[in-house]
Design a protein around this motif. Structure first.
Motif, PDB file in Angstrom:
ATOM      1  N   LEU A  84      -3.559   3.598 -15.609  1.00  0.00           N
ATOM      2  CA  LEU A  84      -4.427   4.326 -14.685  1.00  0.00           C
ATOM      3  C   LEU A  84      -4.206   5.831 -14.713  1.00  0.00           C
ATOM      4  N   VAL A  85      -3.130   6.265 -15.355  1.00  0.00           N
ATOM      5  CA  VAL A  85      -2.751   7.679 -15.284  1.00  0.00           C
ATOM      6  C   VAL A  85      -3.825   8.586 -15.897  1.00  0.00           C
ATOM      7  N   ILE A  86      -4.235   8.283 -17.124  1.00  0.00           N
ATOM      8  CA  ILE A  86      -5.217   9.153 -17.780  1.00  0.00           C
ATOM      9  C   ILE A  86      -6.571   9.113 -17.089  1.00  0.00           C
ATOM     10  N   PRO A  87      -7.078   7.931 -16.658  1.00  0.00           N
ATOM     11  CA  PRO A  87      -8.332   7.970 -15.885  1.00  0.00           C
ATOM     12  C   PRO A  87      -8.236   8.812 -14.617  1.00  0.00           C
ATOM     13  N   MET A  88      -7.124   8.719 -13.875  1.00  0.00           N
ATOM     14  CA  MET A  88      -7.001   9.486 -12.634  1.00  0.00           C
ATOM     15  C   MET A  88      -6.857  10.976 -12.902  1.00  0.00           C
ATOM     16  N   LEU A 126       2.556  14.773 -19.471  1.00  0.00           N
ATOM     17  CA  LEU A 126       3.566  14.830 -18.410  1.00  0.00           C
ATOM     18  C   LEU A 126       3.329  13.740 -17.374  1.00  0.00           C
ATOM     19  N   ALA A 127       2.089  13.537 -16.964  1.00  0.00           N
ATOM     20  CA  ALA A 127       1.771  12.524 -15.961  1.00  0.00           C
ATOM     21  C   ALA A 127       2.147  11.126 -16.439  1.00  0.00           C
ATOM     22  N   VAL A 128       1.831  10.819 -17.697  1.00  0.00           N
ATOM     23  CA  VAL A 128       2.159   9.501 -18.246  1.00  0.00           C
ATOM     24  C   VAL A 128       3.670   9.281 -18.258  1.00  0.00           C
ATOM     25  N   LEU A 129       4.423  10.276 -18.695  1.00  0.00           N
ATOM     26  CA  LEU A 129       5.886  10.141 -18.760  1.00  0.00           C
ATOM     27  C   LEU A 129       6.483   9.931 -17.369  1.00  0.00           C
ATOM     28  N   LEU A 130       6.020  10.693 -16.384  1.00  0.00           N
ATOM     29  CA  LEU A 130       6.578  10.577 -15.041  1.00  0.00           C
ATOM     30  C   LEU A 130       6.267   9.216 -14.408  1.00  0.00           C
ATOM     31  N   VAL A 131       5.052   8.736 -14.588  1.00  0.00           N
ATOM     32  CA  VAL A 131       4.680   7.446 -13.997  1.00  0.00           C
ATOM     33  C   VAL A 131       5.408   6.296 -14.689  1.00  0.00           C
ATOM     34  N   CYS A 132       5.575   6.364 -15.988  1.00  0.00           N
ATOM     35  CA  CYS A 132       6.331   5.328 -16.705  1.00  0.00           C
ATOM     36  C   CYS A 132       7.767   5.248 -16.190  1.00  0.00           C
ATOM     37  N   THR A 185       0.451  11.021 -10.073  1.00  0.00           N
ATOM     38  CA  THR A 185      -0.749  11.308 -10.850  1.00  0.00           C
ATOM     39  C   THR A 185      -1.699  12.222 -10.083  1.00  0.00           C
ATOM     40  N   MET A 186      -1.816  11.993  -8.756  1.00  0.00           N
ATOM     41  CA  MET A 186      -2.699  12.842  -7.958  1.00  0.00           C
ATOM     42  C   MET A 186      -2.197  14.277  -7.930  1.00  0.00           C
ATOM     43  N   GLY A 187      -0.878  14.452  -7.877  1.00  0.00           N
ATOM     44  CA  GLY A 187      -0.313  15.801  -7.892  1.00  0.00           C
ATOM     45  C   GLY A 187      -0.591  16.514  -9.202  1.00  0.00           C
ATOM     46  N   ILE A 188      -0.355  15.804 -10.318  1.00  0.00           N
ATOM     47  CA  ILE A 188      -0.653  16.390 -11.624  1.00  0.00           C
ATOM     48  C   ILE A 188      -2.146  16.667 -11.743  1.00  0.00           C
ATOM     49  N   GLY A 189      -2.961  15.742 -11.225  1.00  0.00           N
ATOM     50  CA  GLY A 189      -4.412  15.936 -11.255  1.00  0.00           C
ATOM     51  C   GLY A 189      -4.841  17.154 -10.469  1.00  0.00           C
ATOM     52  N   MET A 190      -4.211  17.379  -9.312  1.00  0.00           N
ATOM     53  CA  MET A 190      -4.526  18.569  -8.520  1.00  0.00           C
ATOM     54  C   MET A 190      -4.146  19.833  -9.280  1.00  0.00           C
ATOM     55  N   GLY A 191      -2.970  19.805  -9.928  1.00  0.00           N
ATOM     56  CA  GLY A 191      -2.562  20.952 -10.729  1.00  0.00           C
ATOM     57  C   GLY A 191      -3.517  21.208 -11.881  1.00  0.00           C
ATOM     58  N   PHE A 226       0.802  -1.228   0.000  1.00  0.00           N
ATOM     59  CA  PHE A 226       0.000   0.000   0.000  1.00  0.00           C
ATOM     60  C   PHE A 226       0.837   1.282   0.000  1.00  0.00           C
ATOM     61  N   PRO A 227       1.821   1.442   0.889  1.00  0.00           N
ATOM     62  CA  PRO A 227       2.582   2.703   0.862  1.00  0.00           C
ATOM     63  C   PRO A 227       3.282   2.945  -0.473  1.00  0.00           C
ATOM     64  N   VAL A 228       3.739   1.869  -1.106  1.00  0.00           N
ATOM     65  CA  VAL A 228       4.475   2.019  -2.360  1.00  0.00           C
ATOM     66  C   VAL A 228       3.529   2.374  -3.510  1.00  0.00           C
ATOM     67  N   THR A 229       2.414   1.654  -3.610  1.00  0.00           N
ATOM     68  CA  THR A 229       1.463   1.958  -4.681  1.00  0.00           C
ATOM     69  C   THR A 229       0.893   3.361  -4.507  1.00  0.00           C
ATOM     70  N   PHE A 230       0.651   3.743  -3.264  1.00  0.00           N
ATOM     71  CA  PHE A 230       0.133   5.086  -3.013  1.00  0.00           C
ATOM     72  C   PHE A 230       1.156   6.139  -3.394  1.00  0.00           C
ATOM     73  N   ALA A 231       2.434   5.875  -3.106  1.00  0.00           N
ATOM     74  CA  ALA A 231       3.485   6.838  -3.430  1.00  0.00           C
ATOM     75  C   ALA A 231       3.572   7.069  -4.935  1.00  0.00           C
ATOM     76  N   VAL A 232       3.496   5.990  -5.717  1.00  0.00           N
ATOM     77  CA  VAL A 232       3.551   6.139  -7.178  1.00  0.00           C
ATOM     78  C   VAL A 232       2.320   6.900  -7.674  1.00  0.00           C
ATOM     79  N   ASN A 233       1.158   6.563  -7.124  1.00  0.00           N
ATOM     80  CA  ASN A 233      -0.066   7.254  -7.541  1.00  0.00           C
ATOM     81  C   ASN A 233      -0.064   8.724  -7.132  1.00  0.00           C
ATOM     82  N   CYS A 234       0.778   9.074  -6.157  1.00  0.00           N
ATOM     83  CA  CYS A 234       0.872  10.484  -5.751  1.00  0.00           C
ATOM     84  C   CYS A 234       1.317  11.371  -6.902  1.00  0.00           C
TER      85      CYS A 234
END
Length: 446
Positions: A146-150, A99-105, A66-72, A56-64
């Motif tokens: 999951l990046v584009i849906p989020m 940008l979100a896709v590139l960073l998560v990849c 996308t969440m950060g880009i989503g907030m922006g 959980f902490p690791v998956t949440f960290a990676v999703n952060c």
């Protein structure tokens, strides 16, 4: 275009309610099937449940990321739409999603080659590493889906439309919920894949959400189009100005979860399994607050863009007060259910007892945790992401970790649960006082 969903007009409680309710149903669909996921994994044994808890902490960290880009995206697009600049919003959305896709990849590629050392560092027993590897290898490989849906759903919500993202999330939840038991246990023609099957089910649900989000972004909202190279650098810079602190602010939660997991690991595998199940249940109990924070950011951003800060702050404080009252009601209704809930998610008595203790103590503080969540959303809408980040660090290092550590030192794992509740209450009280200060300063500057 910018007020077609009524963010600039109408009763504030009514507007926020209309935005929050659809979002809540969408999140419920996702999280209910996550609970089903946890239930089926728990049937594989305590080791399997503990292994997923460590992820959980690791998956949440990676999703952060996308969440950060989503907030922006939500903040900047909301302001642009509030100013009537629809074409600029579409361009910004396109560049932000890229940008979100590139960073998560890039991040997931790094994660693929560091699974074993990372989870050993988090306190996982060596015998759990094969199970963690089976799950995380699939997860890292497919998380870009999951990046584009989020992030895209954040762009859609910036228009004031929370119903469509809710429908997309419901679609993903249905896919995941149906495939979980089939792939975990090999029902019918499906192979029995165990914990790996849960990861594959999630990936297929993300794929379904991806198609839904792309259709809405490209065809209906026209928030996704061709790249405009001469604007990419400027848009990325503006997005990262808000998105980076927002991502780091969310990552503080992941850091907190990781450090708490290290503390909990010292109490044994049963404690880790109980804490992991508790996190899944917690996500349901705070579902309305999560929806409200997602609705609050575009609401405040559009009203600020339309030069109406008084309405923005009214929405913030309505949300904070609602958080306290609503979560108190949820806690009172949940207490009688704590025993059957604990029994549902584990077959072992030790895990059940620890989970039951958690459910009797920590949920009381969720309303105060919600106040802190609202403050973070408000600060990002105000284009003060660095202040939001600072508050996230304060919550972690001044409240959460010291309280949990002291509680654990005095009364073991049960004391840690009390410490978490106390830290949430303190963070909520100070967040409300700071919000009052920000409102006073902002309105006096007009």
């Amino acid at each position: 275009m910018h007020d077609k969903h009524g963010l600039l007009t109408g009763s504030i409680p009514k507007v926020l309610r209309q935005m929050t309710i659809p979002m809540t149903f969408g999140l419920i669909a996702i999280l209910m099937f996550n609970l089903v996921d946890t239930f089926f994994i728990s049937l594989l044994g305590t080791d399997a449940l503990a292994a997923v808890s460590y992820t959980f902490p690791v998956t949440f960290a990676v999703n952060c990321i996308t969440m950060g880009i989503g907030m922006g995206l939500s903040t900047c697009i909301g302001r642009l739409l509030g100013q009537g600049k629809g074409e600029d919003a579409a361009r910004f959305s396109t560049h932000g999603l890229l940008l979100a896709v590139l960073l998560v990849c890039a991040t997931s590629s790094l994660g693929l080659v560091t699974i074993e050392p990372l989870f050993l560092m988090l306190g996982a027993e060596p015998n759990l590493i094969p199970l963690i590897h089976d799950y995380m290898f699939i997860w890292y490989f497919t998380i870009p889906l999951l990046v584009i849906p989020m992030a895209g759903n954040s762009a859609i919500r910036a228009t004031g439309d929370t119903k469509t993202p809710a429908k997309i999330m419901t679609l993903a939840g249905l896919i995941n919920g149906v495939l979980d038991p089939l792939l975990i246990f090999g029902i019918g023609p499906f192979p029995e894949l165990g914990i790996q099957g849960a990861a594959i089910a999630s990936a297929l649900s993300w794929l379904g959400a991806l198609f839904g989000s792309l259709y809405v972004l490209v065809v209906r909202e026209k928030l996704l189009g061709w790249l405009k190279p001469r604007h990419i650098a400027a848009d990325w810079k503006q997005l990262l100005t808000i998105g980076t602190p927002a991502a780091l602010s969310n990552a503080v939660g992941a850091i907190s979860a990781a450090l708490l997991m290290v503390m909990i690991s010292s109490h044994g595998t049963e404690a880790v399994a109980a804490y992991g199940a508790a996190q899944r249940i917690e996500s349901i109990l705070v579902i309305v607050l999560m929806s409200l924070t997602s609705a609050l950011t575009p609401f405040m951003a559009q009203n600020l863009g339309a030069n109406n800060p008084q309405r923005s702050f009214s929405g913030l404080f309505v949300s904070m007060r609602f958080s306290i009252l609503f979560q108190l009601g949820v806690f009172l209704m949940m207490v009688p259910l704590s025993v059957p809930l604990a029994a549902l998610f584990s077959q072992e008595q030790a895990v059940r007892e620890l989970l039951w203790h958690y459910l009797l103590v920590v949920p009381f503080s969720y309303g105060f945790q919600g106040v802190a969540m609202m403050l973070t959303s408000g600060l990002n809408a105000l284009h003060r992401p660095n202040t939001a980040l600072a508050w996230s660090f304060i919550r972690l290092f001044l409240f959460t970790l010291p309280s949990a550590w002291l509680g654990s030192l005095w009364c073991g794992i049960e004391g840690m649960f009390v410490g978490l509740a106390v830290s949430n209450i303190l963070a909520g009280v100070f967040s409300y006082l700071y919000a009052l200060k920000i409102r006073r300063e902002t309105l006096s500057a007009i």
